[in-house]
Motif scaffolding. Structure first.
Motif: not given
Length: 169
Positions: A1-10, A29-32
């Protein structure tokens, strides 16, 4: 399971940043582990196992920092789970039906094998930057058309795909 996520935005006026924050909150909240960053401030995506990138849509194109992010990090993005979102319609249409990505985003999705895309309603209110944006607001066609329940539901699907574990209430 990927544990580190980037949310990038313009974003130009900040509403796409608020959508990105809402997505990140659901994923947390999903543990990520999630970082939310303006697209132009991301030096590398190497430390992230999955990426969500979004941009406001202006005149049929993604916001410039989102476009540059995808172009600059394309090779690295192609090797990890990737989702894209757009914000923009200044009406309820995004809550009523699925709106396909604009052509440039559609091409990027195909090139990078993105797993999904969603278009959310936009927000343009008093104090918006730019001549055209101010004209839209003063003509009475602005407003906040974001549907945070829709945004959160989309983020829940991403969390499920990534194998996140929802927090126990």
């Amino acid at each position: 399971m990927p544990s580190s996520v980037l949310v990038a935005y313009g974003t130009t006026n900040g509403s796409t940043a608020q959508i990105a924050e809402a997505i990140a909150e659901v994923l947390r909240k999903d543990g990520l582990t999630v970082d939310v960053l303006p697209a132009q401030s991301v030096a590398s995506v190497a430390s992230y196992e999955a990426v969500v990138v979004g941009g406001g849509v202006y005149a049929g194109r993604w916001q410039k920092h989102a476009r540059r992010f995808v172009r600059h990090h394309g090779r690295a993005l192609a090797g990890r789970p990737l989702w894209m979102f757009s914000s923009g319609p200044l009406d309820a249409s995004a809550s009523e039906r699925d709106i396909p990505p604009v052509p440039g985003v559609k091409k990027a999705m195909a090139r990078l094998d993105a797993r999904g895309h969603a278009t959310f309603g936009g927000c343009l209110e008093e104090g918006a930057k730019g001549f055209i944006a101010r004209k839209i607001v003063t003509s009475g066609k602005g407003g906040d058309f974001r549907d945070f329940e829709q945004i959160e539901a989309w983020a829940v699907r991403i969390g499920a795909e990534l194998g996140g574990e929802p927090e126990k209430s």
